[in-house]
Design a protein around this motif. Structure first.
Motif, PDB file in Angstrom:
ATOM      1  N   GLU A  33       0.956  -1.125  -0.415  1.00 36.94           N
ATOM      2  CA  GLU A  33       0.290   0.251   0.073  1.00 36.94           C
ATOM      3  C   GLU A  33       1.160   1.356  -0.191  1.00 36.94           C
ATOM      4  O   GLU A  33       0.051   2.161   0.165  1.00 36.94           O
ATOM      5  CB  GLU A  33      -0.829  -0.374   1.391  1.00 36.94           C
ATOM      6  CG  GLU A  33      -2.514  -1.034   1.221  1.00 36.94           C
ATOM      7  CD  GLU A  33      -3.431  -0.540   1.751  1.00 36.94           C
ATOM      8  OE1 GLU A  33      -3.750   1.066   1.677  1.00 36.94           O
ATOM      9  OE2 GLU A  33      -4.292  -1.406   1.754  1.00 36.94           O
ATOM     10  N   GLU A 122     -13.517  12.764   3.063  1.00 37.09           N
ATOM     11  CA  GLU A 122     -12.761  11.454   2.945  1.00 37.09           C
ATOM     12  C   GLU A 122     -11.678  10.961   3.992  1.00 37.09           C
ATOM     13  O   GLU A 122     -11.168  10.444   3.985  1.00 37.09           O
ATOM     14  CB  GLU A 122     -11.369  12.448   1.451  1.00 37.09           C
ATOM     15  CG  GLU A 122     -12.224  12.542   0.128  1.00 37.09           C
ATOM     16  CD  GLU A 122     -11.491  13.960  -0.141  1.00 37.09           C
ATOM     17  OE1 GLU A 122     -12.366  13.952  -1.032  1.00 37.09           O
ATOM     18  OE2 GLU A 122     -11.311  13.852   0.037  1.00 37.09           O
ATOM     19  N   ILE A 123     -11.896  11.515   5.414  1.00 34.63           N
ATOM     20  CA  ILE A 123     -10.793  11.365   6.192  1.00 34.63           C
ATOM     21  C   ILE A 123     -12.036  10.058   6.725  1.00 34.63           C
ATOM     22  O   ILE A 123     -11.073   9.259   7.929  1.00 34.63           O
ATOM     23  CB  ILE A 123     -10.369  12.401   6.819  1.00 34.63           C
ATOM     24  CG1 ILE A 123      -9.082  12.255   5.965  1.00 34.63           C
ATOM     25  CG2 ILE A 123      -9.463  11.756   8.244  1.00 34.63           C
ATOM     26  CD1 ILE A 123      -8.162  13.653   6.834  1.00 34.63           C
ATOM     27  N   GLY A 124     -13.334  10.089   6.436  1.00 38.03           N
ATOM     28  CA  GLY A 124     -13.999   9.188   7.059  1.00 38.03           C
ATOM     29  C   GLY A 124     -14.824   9.808   7.918  1.00 38.03           C
ATOM     30  O   GLY A 124     -15.720   9.134   8.110  1.00 38.03           O
ATOM     31  N   ARG A 200      -5.050  10.836  11.666  1.00 38.37           N
ATOM     32  CA  ARG A 200      -4.561  11.121  10.533  1.00 38.37           C
ATOM     33  C   ARG A 200      -3.538  12.190   9.149  1.00 38.37           C
ATOM     34  O   ARG A 200      -3.579  12.125   7.773  1.00 38.37           O
ATOM     35  CB  ARG A 200      -6.316  10.766  10.245  1.00 38.37           C
ATOM     36  CG  ARG A 200      -6.806   9.462   9.870  1.00 38.37           C
ATOM     37  CD  ARG A 200      -6.480   8.319   8.640  1.00 38.37           C
ATOM     38  NE  ARG A 200      -6.084   8.823   7.475  1.00 38.37           N
ATOM     39  CZ  ARG A 200      -7.009   8.367   6.605  1.00 38.37           C
ATOM     40  NH1 ARG A 200      -7.821   7.682   7.265  1.00 38.37           N
ATOM     41  NH2 ARG A 200      -7.163   8.721   5.535  1.00 38.37           N
ATOM     42  N   LEU A 373       0.416   6.315   1.864  1.00 43.95           N
ATOM     43  CA  LEU A 373      -0.272   4.752   2.430  1.00 43.95           C
ATOM     44  C   LEU A 373      -1.470   5.283   1.266  1.00 43.95           C
ATOM     45  O   LEU A 373      -2.028   6.785   1.036  1.00 43.95           O
ATOM     46  CB  LEU A 373      -0.697   4.913   3.172  1.00 43.95           C
ATOM     47  CG  LEU A 373       0.113   3.911   4.488  1.00 43.95           C
ATOM     48  CD1 LEU A 373      -0.680   3.900   5.317  1.00 43.95           C
ATOM     49  CD2 LEU A 373       0.762   2.458   3.625  1.00 43.95           C
ATOM     50  N   ILE A 374      -2.643   4.685   0.897  1.00 47.50           N
ATOM     51  CA  ILE A 374      -3.337   4.725  -0.613  1.00 47.50           C
ATOM     52  C   ILE A 374      -3.993   6.437   0.764  1.00 47.50           C
ATOM     53  O   ILE A 374      -4.986   7.365  -0.112  1.00 47.50           O
ATOM     54  CB  ILE A 374      -4.281   4.253  -0.718  1.00 47.50           C
ATOM     55  CG1 ILE A 374      -2.932   3.151  -1.804  1.00 47.50           C
ATOM     56  CG2 ILE A 374      -5.415   4.528  -1.185  1.00 47.50           C
ATOM     57  CD1 ILE A 374      -4.092   1.754  -1.789  1.00 47.50           C
ATOM     58  N   ALA A 375      -4.034   5.296   2.412  1.00 44.37           N
ATOM     59  CA  ALA A 375      -5.484   6.772   2.511  1.00 44.37           C
ATOM     60  C   ALA A 375      -4.728   7.993   2.575  1.00 44.37           C
ATOM     61  O   ALA A 375      -5.657   8.633   2.718  1.00 44.37           O
ATOM     62  CB  ALA A 375      -5.530   6.307   4.404  1.00 44.37           C
ATOM     63  N   ASP A 376      -3.363   8.670   2.781  1.00 50.59           N
ATOM     64  CA  ASP A 376      -3.134   9.222   2.873  1.00 50.59           C
ATOM     65  C   ASP A 376      -2.955  10.445   1.887  1.00 50.59           C
ATOM     66  O   ASP A 376      -3.006  11.514   1.991  1.00 50.59           O
ATOM     67  CB  ASP A 376      -1.692   9.423   3.151  1.00 50.59           C
ATOM     68  CG  ASP A 376      -0.908   9.114   4.503  1.00 50.59           C
ATOM     69  OD1 ASP A 376      -1.567   8.686   5.339  1.00 50.59           O
ATOM     70  OD2 ASP A 376       0.247   8.522   4.258  1.00 50.59           O
ATOM     71  N   VAL A 378      -5.572  10.307  -0.667  1.00 51.27           N
ATOM     72  CA  VAL A 378      -7.014  10.879  -0.130  1.00 51.27           C
ATOM     73  C   VAL A 378      -7.100  12.268   0.748  1.00 51.27           C
ATOM     74  O   VAL A 378      -7.936  13.178   0.647  1.00 51.27           O
ATOM     75  CB  VAL A 378      -7.477  10.018  -0.151  1.00 51.27           C
ATOM     76  CG1 VAL A 378      -8.906  10.558   0.129  1.00 51.27           C
ATOM     77  CG2 VAL A 378      -7.824   9.141  -0.951  1.00 51.27           C
TER      78      VAL A 378
ATOM     79  N   GLN B 232     -14.066   5.753   0.304  1.00 52.37           N
ATOM     80  CA  GLN B 232     -12.748   7.297   0.197  1.00 52.37           C
ATOM     81  C   GLN B 232     -11.942   6.639  -0.513  1.00 52.37           C
ATOM     82  O   GLN B 232     -11.031   7.520  -1.202  1.00 52.37           O
ATOM     83  CB  GLN B 232     -13.215   8.466   1.399  1.00 52.37           C
ATOM     84  CG  GLN B 232     -14.452   8.744   1.042  1.00 52.37           C
ATOM     85  CD  GLN B 232     -15.755   8.135   2.585  1.00 52.37           C
ATOM     86  OE1 GLN B 232     -14.790   6.896   2.630  1.00 52.37           O
ATOM     87  NE2 GLN B 232     -16.586   8.674   2.721  1.00 52.37           N
ATOM     88  N   GLU B 233     -11.365   5.672  -0.152  1.00 50.77           N
ATOM     89  CA  GLU B 233      -9.615   5.319  -0.711  1.00 50.77           C
ATOM     90  C   GLU B 233      -9.975   4.232  -1.755  1.00 50.77           C
ATOM     91  O   GLU B 233      -9.053   4.279  -2.876  1.00 50.77           O
ATOM     92  CB  GLU B 233      -9.381   4.665   0.869  1.00 50.77           C
ATOM     93  CG  GLU B 233      -8.821   5.807   1.388  1.00 50.77           C
ATOM     94  CD  GLU B 233      -8.529   4.763   3.060  1.00 50.77           C
ATOM     95  OE1 GLU B 233      -8.498   4.060   3.436  1.00 50.77           O
ATOM     96  OE2 GLU B 233      -8.767   5.734   4.233  1.00 50.77           O
ATOM     97  N   PRO B 306     -14.049   9.884  12.597  1.00 51.96           N
ATOM     98  CA  PRO B 306     -13.080   9.553  10.778  1.00 51.96           C
ATOM     99  C   PRO B 306     -12.996   7.733  11.141  1.00 51.96           C
ATOM    100  O   PRO B 306     -13.125   7.314  12.749  1.00 51.96           O
ATOM    101  CB  PRO B 306     -11.989  10.535  10.980  1.00 51.96           C
ATOM    102  CG  PRO B 306     -12.455  11.492  11.643  1.00 51.96           C
ATOM    103  CD  PRO B 306     -13.621  10.420  13.385  1.00 51.96           C
ATOM    104  N   ARG B 307     -12.354   7.985   9.959  1.00 50.81           N
ATOM    105  CA  ARG B 307     -11.456   6.293   9.740  1.00 50.81           C
ATOM    106  C   ARG B 307      -9.818   6.179   9.752  1.00 50.81           C
ATOM    107  O   ARG B 307      -9.555   6.716  10.115  1.00 50.81           O
ATOM    108  CB  ARG B 307     -12.283   5.970   8.222  1.00 50.81           C
ATOM    109  CG  ARG B 307     -11.179   4.465   8.179  1.00 50.81           C
ATOM    110  CD  ARG B 307     -11.337   3.995   6.537  1.00 50.81           C
ATOM    111  NE  ARG B 307     -12.846   4.211   6.157  1.00 50.81           N
ATOM    112  CZ  ARG B 307     -12.881   5.391   5.357  1.00 50.81           C
ATOM    113  NH1 ARG B 307     -12.079   5.979   5.038  1.00 50.81           N
ATOM    114  NH2 ARG B 307     -14.174   5.185   4.729  1.00 50.81           N
TER     115      ARG B 307
END
Lengths: 393, 341
Positions: A33, A122-124, A200, A373-376, A378, B232-233, B306-307
């Motif tokens: 990732e 996007e962070i959830g 995050r 990472l992919i989450a970063d 975003v 979102q990812e 958040p996630r």
């Protein structure tokens, strides 16, 4: 045992992806990732607005440029109007300047609200989007009151404003300004100290001050990295020098610093809005008195020959602008938003060029997300606040 | 056929029916609660206040075209959702949901409310819920899509790191109850302490309960740990390529897993069907209320926080949750030894 063969994986993130803010395409080279490299591909939202502008009369370009950065519509038109007025040598009355400041700051609030909503979604934290949109709705209502159009009011014109302020404008704006601070506290209460949000965002997508300036990321991104450059302070326009406000800065340069700077900016914008709405008299001038640009009032059109001719000329041929070029930067919601206009002395612009902050922000993306990472990815796209309409134009 | 067997079959059928309903009700509840939290109505048009929305959802999904990507593995692609849903249903088999009842004197012998009563019930639940991850991993692998693959990989890594703390927190309760049968664990929690505190294990095992709840969220792939599908990812993660009924089975399995998780938590920590005011025959009302409360918490959490990031979750799981559950287990074991001796 023989060495296992490993290879990286290429993932095409976008143009159809929930978090690429429209139609940004990122080609990611992934090791597990971890991001090895990211290559942005732009142009999916190319509308040719800069070229179209060359076919339009000067005043007709206003609705066009508003559609470029569709979240900061009135910042675009303000930049364009200021630029053409510089070529024409027009000076606006103080009341018009104040109204423009108010509109620009309300636009900044509205743009930052969308940034806040989408970034945290996007962070959830999906619910944040709805809270942010709830307040943005009130700002759109103000636009609707002003011009009958919620997204692209085209209320700012070359030579002033489109028409007089509507009845009830002050009350509506004041109602919003009274409501908004508590809502800002609400947003911050949900995010600023949230452990997951901090994890995050802190230390993610770090950019130093030198890098930020080298990439041309002037605006909230550079200010989050330690720069204090704000066009409103360095090159004041539309009488910003008479307003009392601070330029929020941070030094970390990560996603969280950008979040803090923008949240702080909203509070400063509120301060400016309060000062502006107090200065604006309910009735008064809404345009300059230059008859070349501003159509004469209707009662004169019906009674005076000169006025009738002028009216006819403005609405049929438009006005001409002296040959020459001008560049005017303003502090848009996303950073320095510059307009460069070249005139060849006719009634249409020869060239309109926008310096789009989103373009710079996307340019810097690969260096910001590398090793993350992919989450970063975003999180960084969200915190850079890119608008593809602004980037591709 | 005697009456008892018919009654028992009826209870089994009812459990199955209620599980199917649970997923439908949870879909509606989630959307309604989410709407309430986000200051909107949620589904509103189908039926009174949108109450029939689940039916509309099901009909829509049934009528969709079933698509399978060209490069997908034909068998595994079809097998994966079936595996998920089968594991989800099967896990509930040993979870009791009410006291013994004679159905108001209709039966000579009381019937136990629950599909079956096994003496290693907790182990069975635990073993079968772990199977559920195969559905997700296989779906991710068989789709021949990169986002799906990431979803599957994340799911397997996540399950491994959470299964441990999940199981260890369960072990502490087993030590307290001295039995592996869920029904006996529940019966161990009847009665009150000091006249007013119900003698539920949550008061003896607060840390264990919190660990169980957190691990439960991670086990069922719910936010803030919903990495396998992280919209979102990863677009939709492991189920990106799924459509129609095959797709519908995944969320259904997720909701049934949530129900199982909440039911087991109720049995282990919240005293199952024991509660004040109601006679034992109506204990299942208490059970439903407790399960509902836990499910509401799950939904509430999902739309609030958040996630996490994928690596942070692993760190959290291994460095905090697992040590905490091990310490909890050791302390419980020591205390049980001390008081029993």
């Amino acid at each position: 045992m023989a060495e296992l063969r490993t290879e990286t994986m290429t993932v095409n993130m976008g143009p159809q992806h929930p978090s690429t803010h429209g139609v940004l395409r990122l080609v990611l080279e992934l090791d597990g990732e971890l991001i090895q490299s990211a290559t942005p591909t732009i142009g999916y939202l190319h509308t040719g607005i800069e070229k179209t502008a060359e076919q339009k009369k000067w005043q007709q370009v206003i609705p066009l440029v508003e559609r470029m950065d569709y979240l900061g519509a009135q910042s675009n038109s303000l930049a364009y109007a200021l630029c053409v007025e510089k070529l024409l040598g027009l000076e606006m009355p103080q009341r018009v300047k104040d109204i423009r400041v108010l509109i620009a700051e309300l636009q900044r609030l509205s743009s930052h609200l969308i940034w806040l909503g989408t970034h945290s979604m996007e962070i959830g934290a999906v619910s944040m989007l709805f809270y942010a949109i709830r307040e943005r709705e009130l700002l759109l209502n103000i636009n609707e009151l002003l011009a009958g159009f919620r997204f692209f009011p085209s209320y700012i014109r070359i030579g002033g404003l489109r028409e007089a302020l509507p009845r009830g404008f002050h009350d509506t704006v004041n109602a919003f300004l009274d409501r908004f601070p508590t809502k800002l506290d609400e947003y911050e209460g949900l995010l600023t100290k949230n452990d997951i949000f901090l994890r995050r965002t802190e230390g993610v997508g770090v950019v130093s001050e030198e890098q930020a300036l080298a990439w041309g990321l002037v605006g909230p991104i550079a200010r989050a990295a330690g720069s204090d450059y704000d066009v409103r302070k360095y090159f004041p326009y539309s009488s910003y020098e008479t307003y009392d406000f601070n330029v929020p800065t941070a030094t970390e340069g990560d996603v969280f610093a950008r979040y803090r700077v923008r949240m702080q900016e909203m509070r400063e914008s509120l301060k400016i809005c309060r000062q502006a709405i107090d200065r604006i008299a309910p009735f008064g001038e809404w345009a300059c008195d230059d008859t070349r640009v501003v159509p004469p009032p209707k009662d004169k059109v019906y009674t005076e020959m000169e006025a009738l001719i002028q009216h006819f000329l403005i609405y049929s041929q438009g006005f001409t602008v002296p040959a020459g070029d001008a560049y005017v930067p303003i502090e848009g919601p996303r950073g320095e938003h510059g307009t460069y206009v070249v005139s060849d002395g006719t009634n249409r612009p020869w060239r309109v060029k926008m310096r789009a902050p989103s373009f710079m922000a996307i340019q810097a993306l690969p260096s910001l997300v590398k090793g993350g990472l992919i989450a970063d990815v975003v999180a960084v796209i969200g915190s850079n606040d890119v608008v593809m309409g602004d980037c591709d134009r | 056929m005697d009456l008892l067997l018919i009654a028992q079959l009826g209870v089994i059928g009812l459990t199955f029916f209620m599980l199917i309903n649970a997923s439908a009700i949870l879909v509606l509840a989630e959307r309604k609660i989410m709407g309430f939290m986000q200051q909107r109505y949620g589904p509103y048009l189908v039926g009174p206040h949108g109450m029939l929305q689940p039916f509309a959802d099901i009909i829509k999904l049934l009528m969709k075209e079933e698509l399978r990507p060209k490069g997908a593995d034909k068998w595994l692609f079809t097998l994966a959702p079936m595996l998920s849903i089968t594991a989800a249903f099967a896990a509930f088999a040993t979870v009791p949901w009410g006291a013994e009842t004679t159905l108001f004197g209709l039966l000579d012998e009381p019937v136990k409310l629950g599909v079956s009563d096994v003496n290693v019930g907790i182990l069975v639940v635990f073993a079968i819920t772990s199977m559920g991850v195969y559905g997700i991993v296989l779906a991710g692998w068989a789709s021949n899509s990169k986002y799906s693959l990431f979803g599957g990989l994340r799911a397997s890594a996540q399950m491994i790191s959470y299964e441990l703390s999940y199981a260890t927190s369960l072990a502490a309760v087993i030590l307290l109850a001295g039995s592996l049968s869920l029904r006996e664990v529940v019966d161990g929690q009847s009665g009150v302490w000091l006249g007013f505190i119900p003698s539920w294990y949550i008061f003896l095992q607060p840390v264990g309960f919190i660990i169980y709840m957190i691990a439960g969220v991670a086990e069922t792939n719910r936010a803030p740990f919903d990495f396998p599908e992280a919209e979102q990812e990863l677009v939709a993660g492991y189920n990106t390529e799924y459509s129609s009924v095959r797709f519908a089975l995944f969320p259904q399995a997720e909701y049934i897993n949530m129900t199982t998780m909440a039911a087991v938590a109720t049995d282990l920590y919240l005293g199952g069907w024991h509660g004040p005011f109601l006679p034992p025959e109506y204990g299942w009302i208490w059970f439903l209320l407790k399960v509902g409360a836990i499910l509401f918490t799950y939904i509430w959490v999902r739309w609030t926080v958040p996630r996490y990031r994928y690596d942070q979750l692993m760190r959290f799981g291994w460095k905090w949750l697992f040590p905490a559950s091990v310490i909890n287990l050791i302390v419980t074991a020591a205390l049980v030894l001390y008081f029993n001796a």
